[in-house]
Scaffold this active site. Structure first.
Site, PDB file in Angstrom:
ATOM      1  N   SER A 171       0.805  -1.229   0.000  1.00  0.00           N
ATOM      2  CA  SER A 171       0.000   0.000   0.000  1.00  0.00           C
ATOM      3  C   SER A 171       0.833   1.272   0.000  1.00  0.00           C
ATOM      4  O   SER A 171       0.316   2.347  -0.306  1.00  0.00           O
ATOM      5  CB  SER A 171      -0.943   0.010   1.202  1.00  0.00           C
ATOM      6  OG  SER A 171      -0.225   0.151   2.419  1.00  0.00           O
ATOM      7  N   LYS A 187       0.786   4.722   6.770  1.00  0.00           N
ATOM      8  CA  LYS A 187       0.192   5.547   5.715  1.00  0.00           C
ATOM      9  C   LYS A 187       0.841   6.929   5.728  1.00  0.00           C
ATOM     10  O   LYS A 187       1.564   7.294   6.653  1.00  0.00           O
ATOM     11  CB  LYS A 187      -1.326   5.697   5.916  1.00  0.00           C
ATOM     12  CG  LYS A 187      -2.101   4.400   6.030  1.00  0.00           C
ATOM     13  CD  LYS A 187      -2.136   3.611   4.727  1.00  0.00           C
ATOM     14  CE  LYS A 187      -2.879   2.279   4.902  1.00  0.00           C
ATOM     15  NZ  LYS A 187      -2.823   1.438   3.680  1.00  0.00           N
TER      16      LYS A 187
END
Length: 256
Positions: free
Chosen positions: A80, A125
């Site tokens: 990701s 993230k």
């Protein structure tokens, strides 16, 4: 005459004779200087393996304290955050980065506990919006816009990915973060949980720290610097000013 003689004899008696020597320190005082060393010696005699075992235990305790309060290794579990962070990479998370009233800034790569928010376990993230920010996707050119400023994410966005195929228009509540993965086509992030409890926002209390270094593999080792893409994003409160300066004014923030 007698009196003078008596004084002379008394004065002589007060001086130490040549045969007298300075008294030695008492034994208990001398032993106290080496009390700690003595206890350590008794400990190494008691522990199997002796001094080597004690040294290893002290080293393990030091590493435990370091991992708990300062730096913690984290293994990248998914793609990701590609292209920058690949599956299996090990990064060092700076757990002191947001202590002492410091707060995450736009562009930081953070590790947080996503239990009850995104699923189970820890996630990594990139911060796109901080408390008070108005984050929209997308502008006429397909870019994310923060507080009215379009952001060019091409320096770290995965090649071929669009900033988002999911439209969103959110205001980030105070004390939370809006986060996205760099590989937008392969990232479950704030966009996917807008309708969930918490609205996809990450509370600051759940942030473990900032990822500062890739340390493994060695040929991929590098420092994770904050990109310049968000430098022109204005402060959400005033609508003007550099984002980094605004963060410093709001929370006494500084690079660490």
């Amino acid at each position: 005459m007698d009196i003078e003689t008596q004084h002379t004899e008394r004065d002589r008696s007060s001086r130490p004779s040549d045969s007298e020597q300075p008294s030695e320190p008492e034994a208990p005082e001398e032993r106290s200087r080496f009390a700690l060393a003595g206890r350590a010696g008794r400990l190494t005699d008691w522990v199997p393996g002796g001094r080597i075992t004690v040294t290893l235990l002290v080293l393990l305790l030091f590493l435990l304290l370091l991992s708990t309060f300062v730096l913690q290794p984290f293994q990248i579990p998914s793609g990701s955050m590609e292209r920058g962070l690949r599956i299996g990479d090990r990064v060092l998370v700076n757990k002191l980065a947001y202590r002492f009233d410091r707060r995450p800034q736009r562009g930081d790569v953070v590790v947080f506990d996503g239990t009850g928010l995104f699923g189970h376990g820890d996630y990594i993230k990139r911060v796109v919006g901080v408390g008070g920010d108005h984050v929209v996707c997308c502008d006429e050119e397909g870019r994310v816009r923060v507080n009215g400023q379009s952001v060019d994410e091409s320096a770290f966005l995965y090649p071929g990915d669009r900033p988002s195929t999911v439209p969103f228009d959110v205001v980030v509540p105070d004390g939370t973060l809006f986060v996205l993965g760099d590989h937008r086509a392969d990232s479950s992030d704030s966009r996917d949980h807008l309708g969930s409890p918490g609205g996809g926002m990450v509370p600051l209390d759940e942030v473990i720290g900032r990822a500062d270094w890739i340390v493994w593999p060695f040929d991929h080792a590098t420092r994770l610097d904050r990109p310049d893409a968000y430098a022109r994003v204005p402060d959400a409160e005033t609508g003007t000013g550099d984002a980094s300066e605004a963060g410093a004014a709001r929370a006494g923030d500084a690079d660490g």
